[in-house]
Motif scaffolding. Structure first.
Motif, PDB file in Angstrom:
ATOM      1  N   VAL A   1       0.841  -1.194   0.000  1.00  0.00           N
ATOM      2  CA  VAL A   1       0.000   0.000   0.000  1.00  0.00           C
ATOM      3  C   VAL A   1       0.879   1.249   0.000  1.00  0.00           C
ATOM      4  CG1 VAL A   1      -1.795   1.270   1.239  1.00  0.00           C
ATOM      5  CG2 VAL A   1      -1.828  -1.233   1.220  1.00  0.00           C
ATOM      6  N   LEU A   2       1.986   1.195   0.742  1.00  0.00           N
ATOM      7  CA  LEU A   2       2.893   2.351   0.799  1.00  0.00           C
ATOM      8  C   LEU A   2       3.437   2.680  -0.588  1.00  0.00           C
ATOM      9  CD1 LEU A   2       4.228   4.381   2.750  1.00  0.00           C
ATOM     10  CD2 LEU A   2       6.166   2.799   2.908  1.00  0.00           C
ATOM     11  N   LYS A   3       3.766   1.658  -1.368  1.00  0.00           N
ATOM     12  CA  LYS A   3       4.242   1.912  -2.738  1.00  0.00           C
ATOM     13  C   LYS A   3       3.149   2.565  -3.572  1.00  0.00           C
ATOM     14  CE  LYS A   3       5.199  -1.483  -5.738  1.00  0.00           C
ATOM     15  NZ  LYS A   3       4.596  -1.278  -7.081  1.00  0.00           N
ATOM     16  N   GLY A   4       1.895   2.189  -3.290  1.00  0.00           N
ATOM     17  CA  GLY A   4       0.778   2.792  -4.004  1.00  0.00           C
ATOM     18  C   GLY A   4       0.549   4.246  -3.643  1.00  0.00           C
ATOM     19  N   CYS A   5       1.247   4.727  -2.601  1.00  0.00           N
ATOM     20  CA  CYS A   5       1.146   6.128  -2.181  1.00  0.00           C
ATOM     21  C   CYS A   5       2.312   6.961  -2.723  1.00  0.00           C
ATOM     22  CB  CYS A   5       1.108   6.229  -0.656  1.00  0.00           C
ATOM     23  SG  CYS A   5      -0.322   5.427   0.091  1.00  0.00           S
TER      24      CYS A   5
ATOM     25  N   SER B   1      -1.495  13.462  -2.398  1.00  0.00           N
ATOM     26  CA  SER B   1      -2.558  13.355  -3.408  1.00  0.00           C
ATOM     27  C   SER B   1      -2.628  11.942  -3.985  1.00  0.00           C
ATOM     28  CB  SER B   1      -2.336  14.378  -4.525  1.00  0.00           C
ATOM     29  OG  SER B   1      -1.089  14.179  -5.163  1.00  0.00           O
ATOM     30  N   THR B   2      -1.457  11.332  -4.210  1.00  0.00           N
ATOM     31  CA  THR B   2      -1.442   9.943  -4.696  1.00  0.00           C
ATOM     32  C   THR B   2      -2.028   9.014  -3.642  1.00  0.00           C
ATOM     33  OG1 THR B   2       0.551  10.409  -5.990  1.00  0.00           O
ATOM     34  CG2 THR B   2       0.016   8.098  -5.596  1.00  0.00           C
ATOM     35  N   ALA B   3      -1.660   9.258  -2.395  1.00  0.00           N
ATOM     36  CA  ALA B   3      -2.174   8.432  -1.300  1.00  0.00           C
ATOM     37  C   ALA B   3      -3.692   8.507  -1.226  1.00  0.00           C
ATOM     38  CB  ALA B   3      -1.548   8.870   0.021  1.00  0.00           C
TER      39      ALA B   3
ATOM     40  N   PHE C   1       4.743   3.254   8.633  1.00  0.00           N
ATOM     41  CA  PHE C   1       3.622   2.324   8.684  1.00  0.00           C
ATOM     42  C   PHE C   1       2.593   2.742   9.735  1.00  0.00           C
ATOM     43  CE2 PHE C   1       6.094  -1.574   6.906  1.00  0.00           C
ATOM     44  CZ  PHE C   1       5.920  -1.092   5.625  1.00  0.00           C
ATOM     45  N   VAL C   2       3.060   3.224  10.875  1.00  0.00           N
ATOM     46  CA  VAL C   2       2.129   3.685  11.915  1.00  0.00           C
ATOM     47  C   VAL C   2       1.256   4.812  11.365  1.00  0.00           C
ATOM     48  CG1 VAL C   2       1.935   4.789  14.176  1.00  0.00           C
ATOM     49  CG2 VAL C   2       3.630   2.975  13.806  1.00  0.00           C
TER      50      VAL C   2
ATOM     51  N   ASP D   1      -3.909   6.706   8.602  1.00  0.00           N
ATOM     52  CA  ASP D   1      -4.470   7.374   7.422  1.00  0.00           C
ATOM     53  C   ASP D   1      -5.454   6.475   6.676  1.00  0.00           C
ATOM     54  OD1 ASP D   1      -3.030   9.671   7.924  1.00  0.00           O
ATOM     55  OD2 ASP D   1      -1.421   9.208   6.502  1.00  0.00           O
ATOM     56  N   LEU D   2      -5.108   5.202   6.559  1.00  0.00           N
ATOM     57  CA  LEU D   2      -6.024   4.261   5.911  1.00  0.00           C
ATOM     58  C   LEU D   2      -7.361   4.221   6.637  1.00  0.00           C
ATOM     59  CD1 LEU D   2      -3.481   1.376   5.231  1.00  0.00           C
ATOM     60  CD2 LEU D   2      -4.866   2.476   3.453  1.00  0.00           C
ATOM     61  N   HIS D   3      -7.300   4.109   7.945  1.00  0.00           N
ATOM     62  CA  HIS D   3      -8.532   4.054   8.734  1.00  0.00           C
ATOM     63  C   HIS D   3      -9.342   5.339   8.596  1.00  0.00           C
ATOM     64  CE1 HIS D   3     -11.334   3.301  11.955  1.00  0.00           C
ATOM     65  NE2 HIS D   3     -10.987   4.447  12.504  1.00  0.00           N
ATOM     66  N   ARG D   4      -8.671   6.478   8.699  1.00  0.00           N
ATOM     67  CA  ARG D   4      -9.387   7.765   8.613  1.00  0.00           C
ATOM     68  C   ARG D   4     -10.025   7.964   7.246  1.00  0.00           C
ATOM     69  NH1 ARG D   4      -5.296   9.022  12.305  1.00  0.00           N
ATOM     70  NH2 ARG D   4      -3.712   9.312  10.694  1.00  0.00           N
ATOM     71  N   ASN D   5      -9.521   7.276   6.245  1.00  0.00           N
ATOM     72  CA  ASN D   5     -10.068   7.401   4.897  1.00  0.00           C
ATOM     73  C   ASN D   5     -11.004   6.247   4.532  1.00  0.00           C
ATOM     74  OD1 ASN D   5      -8.787   9.791   3.195  1.00  0.00           O
ATOM     75  ND2 ASN D   5      -7.232   9.061   4.641  1.00  0.00           N
TER      76      ASN D   5
END
Length: 468
Positions: free
Chosen positions: A237-241, A273-275, A349-350, A355-359
């Motif tokens: 997922v980090l690479k996708g950001c 923005s990518t994230a 990662f933390v 950020d994943l959860h908030r989104n």
């Protein structure tokens, strides 16, 4: 006269049946019931259990309608559904079967009533344990398993199904369906980008649930568009950001860069923005993410932290402890630059999990415990993962929802709630976990399939493990 007497006796029997109170095997009385969907706490509840099911949930005024063979006074206690660890491993070959089986007690002793086995080489043993646990012949959690992982030729992990083309992919999926696995786990050590995406697409066509590590030769969008249901760990997922995800992916494809050598660049090119676009894609396509924050932190700090006095180390058999050597040696031999990068990655990662959860991306609480994963202990580590999620910004309620509720959602199982006809997999706590997530470790009792394990029973399970 005989007919009249028979009729009278029948009426009396009918009246007796109508007036006799129904009976349950067990009632948990005067408990504070936690609804993990809403976060509501209902005081002074009575939970009636017969066999492995909850037969009804009543308040105090209604409770007199039912009697029970056994009453557990839970005044001042808090009841919630049993915890799920959504990423564990049973593995290590035939020589470690007994040591893996011994770990089952650790889950129950920690209030974990269900685990998701994310791939290993002990499938026949795991399926035997599943049957024994279901029948009550063996103490342990409900096990959902992927069976062996799918990977490429010369795969890292023993027992993997190695695929290099369409025919082998179809054969691998055939074998997994014959094993009646609960989901398909794909690994990224040697599988090609094309075969990785083909496995997902073909599994999805068969209505099989998919999750996996993701080769750095594949983009997040490609995996999502192929139909992947969950991404294990946050590297992918980090690479996708990254604003440079496509060029990083291409560099890996051509052999100019590798997985570990790409991570610094991934972090340096993180784009908000990518994230946001990646988060939206994951949310819209209902893709789950398994952060495994606790193991990430543990492995990142192996060079600093001494685990020889860990209280749970004694519960690991000598064979499993021996498997820790690989990770430990890697940490000892790592370059200073790699050590710094790994710790920066841990911090990234933390932030990413929060950020994943908030989104709105659904998270799954999983520890990645098991053989080969140094000092990440079955049972205890799920509590540490819940704490890590709270540290990342989730409330205690939100962290708990990533365990059982999201775990069942991902596997398309019935929602685990405290309600009529639900399976009686429950945890009774001395304090409210919604106020402090550490209260999940303050166990008063555990109920697994209607079987009550008192505090003494749970301590005895731990003693049994340490004496093996």
């Amino acid at each position: 006269m005989k007919l009249i007497l028979t009729a009278v006796l029948g009426v009396l029997f009918f009246i007796s049946c109508k007036t006799r109170k129904p009976e349950a095997d067990l009632v948990i009385a005067h408990v504070n019931r936690i609804d993990l969907e809403s976060g509501s706490v209902y005081p002074n509840q009575f939970i009636y259990i017969t066999g492995d099911r909850i037969i009804t949930v009543l308040d105090r005024a209604e409770a007199a309608q039912i009697e029970a063979k056994e009453t557990l006074d839970a005044t001042g206690k808090y009841l919630m559904t049993g915890l799920w660890d959504n990423h564990v491993h049973f593995r290590g070959g035939d020589s470690l079967i007994a040591e893996n089986k011994n770990l089952l007690n650790l889950y129950i002793a920690n209030g974990i009533t269900t685990v998701r086995d994310a791939g290993g080489d002990l499938t026949s043993s795991v399926q035997d344990w599943q049957s024994q646990i279901e029948s009550g012949a063996l103490t342990g959690p409900e096990i959902y398993t992927s069976g062996p992982k799918i990977d490429g030729p010369g795969a890292t992990w023993a027992g993997s199904l190695e695929v290099s083309g369409e025919a082998e992919i179809e054969a691998a999926l055939d074998s997994l369906q014959q094993l009646n696995v609960d989901f398909v786990k794909i690994y990224d050590s040697t599988i090609s980008a094309e075969n990785y995406l083909e496995v997902i697409a073909k599994a999805e066509a068969r209505r099989m649930i998919t999750s996996g590590h993701m080769p750095y030769s594949v983009t997040v969008d490609e995996a999502v568009n192929s139909g992947i249901d969950a991404m294990e760990h946050l590297y992918y997922v980090l690479k996708g950001c990254s604003a440079e995800e496509k060029s990083i992916t291409e560099a890996v494809k051509t052999g100019e860069a590798g997985f570990w050598s790409s991570l610094d660049r991934v972090m340096q090119t993180y784009s908000d923005s990518t994230a946001q676009n990646t988060f939206k894609t994951l949310k819209d396509q209902d893709v789950f993410v398994v952060p495994t924050l606790h193991i990430g932190h543990t492995l990142s700090y192996l060079d600093e932290e001494n685990h020889t006095d860990d209280s749970y180390l004694k519960y690991m058999g000598p064979g499993i402890q021996k498997t820790y050597g690989g990770r430990i040696n890697s940490a000892k031999n790592a370059s200073p630059e790699f050590v710094v990068m790994r710790k920066n990655l841990d911090s990234a990662f933390v932030k990413l999990a929060g950020d994943l959860h908030r989104n709105g991306v659904k998270l799954l609480a999983g520890s990645d415990c098991g053989a080969f994963n140094s000092y990440v202990y079955p049972g205890e580590s799920l509590h540490q993962e819940l704490q890590a999620l709270v540290d990342a910004g989730l409330t205690p309620l939100e962290a708990l929802q990533t365990s059982a509720l999201n775990g069942a959602d991902f596997l398309k199982k019935d929602k685990p709630l405290i309600q009529t006809d639900a399976v009686a997999d429950l945890v009774l706590l001395n304090a409210n976990p919604l106020e402090n997530i550490n209260h999940t470790q303050d166990l008063f009792a555990v109920i697994k399939r209607g079987n009550l394990y008192s505090k003494q029973d749970l301590e005895d399970l731990l003693k049994k493990v340490s004496n093996q």
